[in-house]
Design an enzyme around this catalytic site. Structure first.
Site, short mmCIF file in Angstrom:
data_model
loop_
_atom_site.label_atom_id
_atom_site.label_comp_id
_atom_site.label_asym_id
_atom_site.label_seq_id
_atom_site.Cartn_x
_atom_site.Cartn_y
_atom_site.Cartn_z
CB CYS A 1 -1.00 -0.01 1.15
SG CYS A 1 -0.27 0.13 2.81
CG HIS B 1 -4.66 0.30 3.81
ND1 HIS B 1 -3.91 -0.52 3.01
CD2 HIS B 1 -5.64 0.80 2.99
CE1 HIS B 1 -4.40 -0.54 1.78
NE2 HIS B 1 -5.45 0.26 1.75
CG HIS C 1 -6.80 0.65 -1.75
ND1 HIS C 1 -7.00 -0.02 -0.56
CD2 HIS C 1 -7.76 0.16 -2.61
CE1 HIS C 1 -8.02 -0.87 -0.68
NE2 HIS C 1 -8.50 -0.76 -1.91
#
Length: 301
Positions: A205, A259, A271
């Site tokens: 991420c 995240h 993402h």
């Protein structure tokens, strides 16, 4: 091999391991010279991919020609600092271990301009035009003259060629730009997630976000927990968000950020989600992330 000197990555993408004992038998293709990334990733099961993060085996990756400082050499391994990946773990850059065979001594060349690979992947060519090495998006080379639709580039293996259609030319003083990271990012929709990934063979991420902004000339920290401290704060009220804003998430109020994604407009987020999934653009409000949003940051004003 001298320590405390700059060396460079000599393969398409070298994985930076937590320690020399981290790789398993299944990871051998990732340790080779030349590296065998496709073979390595194709043979990893879901459980083996998951272990890369759950057991903390991988730290990050470095791209062909990317600089590192060697701190220590143990057997066939070098403890390195990835100089172009800011991290709170070390003020010089991101630390970890790389097989010595995947590094080579840095050879200086003086050029005023550089090229950045803008294609998802591109072939570096011999002067004859024969393929030499396939490299990732965001690989950077000092460059020379252009000829017949190709640019001369300086690599860890000397002067080579690359197609003009695969790169964008820039000067360091012109590099900083807020660009369009979303446009850059959408070419990776469907790319499988890879913990520690920093190349077109797979991103995690924060590696994904790092590379989207790197492509626009903005150098962010490598990890999400450091990225959340960059830029300027923005309200959690979605009406105040702009495309390109960074969205940070955590599991609960006492947890650290786990995240990061990028706001894509119209309530959507771009993402790289997690192991077993691929880069995607989703509606945030109806996702598992909706209740975990904790911070929004704007990289460029």
């Amino acid at each position: 091999m001298p320590v405390n000197e700059r060396w460079v990555c000599a393969v398409s993408a070298a994985t930076v391991w937590s320690d020399p004992n981290s790789p398993r038998l299944v990871d051998l293709p990732a340790l080779n010279y030349p590296v065998q990334l496709e073979k390595w990733l194709a043979q990893l099961s879901f459980e083996e991919r998951l272990a890369l993060s759950d057991k903390g085996q991988i730290q990050t990756q470095i791209l062909y020609g990317e600089s590192v400082i060697i701190d220590e050499v143990v057997g066939d391994w070098a403890k390195v600092i990835a100089c172009r990946q800011p991290s709170r773990k070390d003020p010089r850059g991101y630390p970890g271990w790389v097989p010595l065979v995947q590094l080579s001594a840095a050879k200086k060349v003086h050029t005023e301009e550089f090229v950045r690979v803008s294609a998802r992947k591109a072939w570096v060519l011999e002067e004859s035009g024969d393929p030499f090495l396939r490299v990732s998006f965001n690989t950077i080379f000092p460059c020379g003259k252009q000829q017949d639709g190709r640019t001369h580039i300086w690599t860890p293996h000397g002067w080579k060629l690359i197609s003009n259609t695969d790169v964008k030319r820039f000067k360091p003083i012109e590099e900083l730009s807020c660009g369009k990271p979303l446009t850059v990012g959408k070419q990776f929709l469907g790319l499988p997630y890879l913990w520690g990934g920093m190349s077109a063979w797979g991103f995690d991420c924060s590696g994904f976000i790092f590379n989207l902004w790197k492509a626009c000339g903005v150098l962010l920290p490598r990890d999400a927990s450091d990225q959340e401290k960059t830029g300027i704060p923005v309200s959690l009220n979605q009406t105040e968000w702009r495309q390109g804003d960074l969205l940070f998430f955590r599991e609960d109020e006492d947890a650290i950020v786990s995240h990061v994604g990028m706001y894509a407009g119209n309530g959507q987020m771009l993402h790289a989600p997690s192991t077993g999934k691929s880069v995607e653009q989703i509606q945030l409000a109806s996702s598992i992330y909706a209740d975990k949003l904790c911070r929004v940051r704007r990289v460029c004003k």
